[in-house]
Design a protein around this motif. Structure first.
Motif, PDB file in Angstrom:
ATOM      1  N   LYS A  64       0.814  -1.217   0.000  1.00 57.69           N
ATOM      2  CA  LYS A  64       0.000   0.000   0.000  1.00 57.69           C
ATOM      3  C   LYS A  64       0.854   1.277   0.000  1.00 57.69           C
ATOM      4  O   LYS A  64       0.626   2.192  -0.791  1.00 57.69           O
ATOM      5  CB  LYS A  64      -0.914  -0.026   1.236  1.00 57.69           C
ATOM      6  N   TYR A  65       1.847   1.354   0.900  1.00 59.80           N
ATOM      7  CA  TYR A  65       2.577   2.619   1.104  1.00 59.80           C
ATOM      8  C   TYR A  65       3.984   2.641   0.508  1.00 59.80           C
ATOM      9  O   TYR A  65       4.648   3.677   0.512  1.00 59.80           O
ATOM     10  CB  TYR A  65       2.657   2.942   2.603  1.00 59.80           C
ATOM     11  N   GLY A  66       4.441   1.498   0.012  1.00 53.94           N
ATOM     12  CA  GLY A  66       5.760   1.453  -0.612  1.00 53.94           C
ATOM     13  C   GLY A  66       6.861   1.079   0.363  1.00 53.94           C
ATOM     14  O   GLY A  66       6.804   1.424   1.545  1.00 53.94           O
ATOM     15  N   PRO A  67       7.893   0.377  -0.129  1.00 53.43           N
ATOM     16  CA  PRO A  67       8.962  -0.132   0.744  1.00 53.43           C
ATOM     17  C   PRO A  67       9.783   0.956   1.423  1.00 53.43           C
ATOM     18  O   PRO A  67      10.225   0.781   2.547  1.00 53.43           O
ATOM     19  CB  PRO A  67       9.849  -0.935  -0.224  1.00 53.43           C
ATOM     20  N   ARG A  68      10.002   2.071   0.740  1.00 55.47           N
ATOM     21  CA  ARG A  68      10.875   3.123   1.289  1.00 55.47           C
ATOM     22  C   ARG A  68      10.362   3.613   2.647  1.00 55.47           C
ATOM     23  O   ARG A  68      11.084   3.623   3.644  1.00 55.47           O
ATOM     24  CB  ARG A  68      10.927   4.289   0.297  1.00 55.47           C
ATOM     25  N   LEU A  69       9.091   3.987   2.697  1.00 52.08           N
ATOM     26  CA  LEU A  69       8.507   4.522   3.931  1.00 52.08           C
ATOM     27  C   LEU A  69       8.405   3.438   5.006  1.00 52.08           C
ATOM     28  O   LEU A  69       8.773   3.656   6.170  1.00 52.08           O
ATOM     29  CB  LEU A  69       7.113   5.099   3.634  1.00 52.08           C
ATOM     30  N   PHE A 120      17.008   6.484   8.816  1.00 53.93           N
ATOM     31  CA  PHE A 120      17.043   7.794   8.152  1.00 53.93           C
ATOM     32  C   PHE A 120      17.866   7.738   6.855  1.00 53.93           C
ATOM     33  O   PHE A 120      17.497   8.349   5.855  1.00 53.93           O
ATOM     34  CB  PHE A 120      17.611   8.859   9.103  1.00 53.93           C
ATOM     35  N   ILE A 121      18.973   6.989   6.884  1.00 57.10           N
ATOM     36  CA  ILE A 121      19.815   6.849   5.679  1.00 57.10           C
ATOM     37  C   ILE A 121      19.009   6.195   4.548  1.00 57.10           C
ATOM     38  O   ILE A 121      19.036   6.635   3.400  1.00 57.10           O
ATOM     39  CB  ILE A 121      21.086   6.008   5.989  1.00 57.10           C
ATOM     40  N   PHE A 122      18.254   5.147   4.908  1.00 56.78           N
ATOM     41  CA  PHE A 122      17.462   4.407   3.924  1.00 56.78           C
ATOM     42  C   PHE A 122      16.426   5.323   3.270  1.00 56.78           C
ATOM     43  O   PHE A 122      16.283   5.363   2.045  1.00 56.78           O
ATOM     44  CB  PHE A 122      16.767   3.217   4.610  1.00 56.78           C
ATOM     45  N   TYR A 123      15.729   6.083   4.101  1.00 57.82           N
ATOM     46  CA  TYR A 123      14.668   6.969   3.599  1.00 57.82           C
ATOM     47  C   TYR A 123      15.226   8.007   2.624  1.00 57.82           C
ATOM     48  O   TYR A 123      14.600   8.345   1.624  1.00 57.82           O
ATOM     49  CB  TYR A 123      13.961   7.671   4.769  1.00 57.82           C
ATOM     50  N   ALA A 124      16.434   8.478   2.895  1.00 59.64           N
ATOM     51  CA  ALA A 124      17.031   9.539   2.079  1.00 59.64           C
ATOM     52  C   ALA A 124      17.580   9.027   0.746  1.00 59.64           C
ATOM     53  O   ALA A 124      17.797   9.821  -0.176  1.00 59.64           O
ATOM     54  CB  ALA A 124      18.148  10.226   2.871  1.00 59.64           C
TER      55      ALA A 124
END
Length: 490
Positions: A77-82, A188-192
């Protein structure tokens, strides 16, 4: 799909996504299994009984069963990144609370909550499948799973030494805090640095989050049957904590949990019906059909492969410590040989699937896994230690290559539901772990290994029902047009 070539030393495009994904998974596993190598220190500091330690081991894998299903749906639903970033950040909290727990109850609650981080695996399965074509997918998923899984070996190898470096009876606490900090920062690194799909690609989402879609009447009932073991494993866990066993919860609480699980299962029935009732009146066009039996077979195989790996990684340091009278540090290092194989064996299983077909690879690896555990059952104190370690490594090759082959197949069933399918198959791995660890609390190590071998033979039988993925799967774009995705030419 990203077009650049498959170069493991590259940190661009799809390879950057693959590397960041396995690093995220690596950290989730290091956090999830930071307990096993420090078990003896935790036991002494908190004054726990062997029964309480075994309970913590089971609690560690318990919530991961529903968590993998929930996280799989959220990923679609919301995507792997988030979802991956949030999981890494939030799960650092129970890691810190466990590190500073003062009694069994605090440790038990923290460990139970920390089981949620074990759901991280299914997020990367969907992410990697978005970035790699079918002829590279098994290898990419194998690298993701294998190198990430190595987090448990890295924890077994480094944390006892780290605890000694910090020194004192609280050394283990600081070693655990280090893993929690890693998780927090990497979130935080992953999200960026990650995107859900390559530029210009569509991220297909399922129409429903509440239940999995099926495309035939038979599959509707098979889905409901395949849900039962997940609830049964949680009921088994409640029974394990009841006065009949460790006495962590009262009989009343135990019965309340049983009633809740039953109510939840009935609710799930209603959701499955709500999402799929149309198939009883309107047949699904052949183009959009998929076979749920594919998912069911993979669930059984992952029960035997990953379920046994989770259970064995949890008990192996203690097994070597008791069988060969080793120190905790040496036992942790020796036991890490089992998980060490993940670096090559899980990518190897994926690569073999890409080259020689999904079904034939699974047949060979599952047979090897059954024989591997029969070999493990023969280990006793009269063996030379290095021979026992080699036996463990041979067994673990087939276990982990089998996992790689299972998840080389999962993303080829139905793209928009990859998170949900990976969540269910992943959850079956944890069902296996709860079952195997519960068996271990009643029987000898040898019988425990025989039980795993028997379930692997059962997996071999179910494989006859599987169909080799080939041709294309259809997904519908938001504008109603259809995209055809290649799943294999074998």
């Amino acid at each position: 799909m990203s077009n650049n070539s498959f170069n493991i030393f590259s940190f661009q495009g799809k390879m950057k996504t693959l590397h960041l994904s396995w690093m995220a998974f690596f950290i989730t596993f290091a956090v999830w299994f930071n307990f096993a190598p420090l078990l003896q220190s935790v036991k002494e500091t908190l004054g726990l009984s062997t029964e309480e330690i075994k309970t913590l081991l089971i609690l560690n894998v318990a919530i991961t069963i529903p968590a993998r299903v929930i996280i799989g749906s959220l990923t679609d639903k919301y995507g792997p990144r988030l979802v991956y970033s949030a999981l890494l950040i939030l799960c650092s909290i129970p890691c810190f609370t466990f590190a500073f727990s003062e009694n069994f109850l605090q440790a038990a609650i923290s460990r139970f909550a920390l089981g949620f981080i074990g759901a991280g695996f299914v997020i990367g399965i969907r992410l990697v499948s978005e970035w790699f074509p079918h002829n590279e997918l098994g290898t990419a998923e194998g690298i993701y799973g294998g190198w990430g899984n190595f987090g448990s070996a890295a924890a077994a190898f480094s944390l006892p030494t780290l605890a000694l470096l910090f020194g004192g009876e609280d050394g283990w606490r600081y070693a655990m805090v280090v893993t929690g900090l890693l998780s927090l920062v990497f979130g935080f690194i992953f999200y960026a640095n990650v995107t859900d799909t390559p530029k210009g690609s569509t991220y297909f989402k399922p129409a429903n989050l509440t239940a999995m879609e099926v495309t035939s009447k038979g599959d509707f009932f098979l889905l409901l049957i395949m849900k039962i073991p997940m609830y049964a494993a949680l009921a088994l866990l409640a029974w394990k904590l009841s006065p009949d066993n460790v006495g962590m919860i009262s009989n009343t609480v135990c019965y309340v949990i049983y009633a809740l699980l039953f109510a939840l299962y009935l609710y799930e029935w209603s959701q499955v019906w709500k999402v799929n009732k149309s198939i009883f009146t309107t047949p699904v066009p052949e183009l959009h059909q998929y076979k749920f039996k594919q998912v069911a077979v993979l669930n059984v195989l992952y029960f035997a492969t990953f379920g046994s790996e989770l259970a064995v990684v949890s008990m192996l340091p203690l097994f070597f410590l008791e069988t060969f009278e080793l120190t905790p540090v040496v036992a942790g290092m020796v036991a890490s040989a089992y998980a060490f194989m993940n670096l090559v064996s899980r990518p190897g299983g994926g690569w073999l699937s890409d080259k020689f077909g999904r079904k034939s690879t699974l047949l060979i690896l599952t047979a090897g896994l059954a024989l591997g555990y029969l070999l493990m059952a023969q280990i006793e104190s009269s063996w030379t230690l290095w021979v026992a370690v080699v036996a463990a490594m041979i067994c673990s090759f087939f276990v982990q290559a089998g996992e790689g082959a299972v998840f080389a197949t999962v993303p080829l069933i139905k793209r928009r539901m990859t998170g949900q399918i990976a969540g269910m198959t992943g959850a079956y791995g944890n069902v296996g772990a709860v079952v195997y660890l519960t068996v271990l609390s009643f029987v000898s190590y040898q019988v425990f290994f025989y039980v795993i071998a028997a379930t692997a033979f059962l997996g071999l039988l179910t494989l006859s029902l599987m169909t080799e993925p080939k041709g294309k799967i259809a997904e519908v774009n938001e504008d109603g047009s259809v995209t055809l995705i290649d799943v294999g030419a074998h």
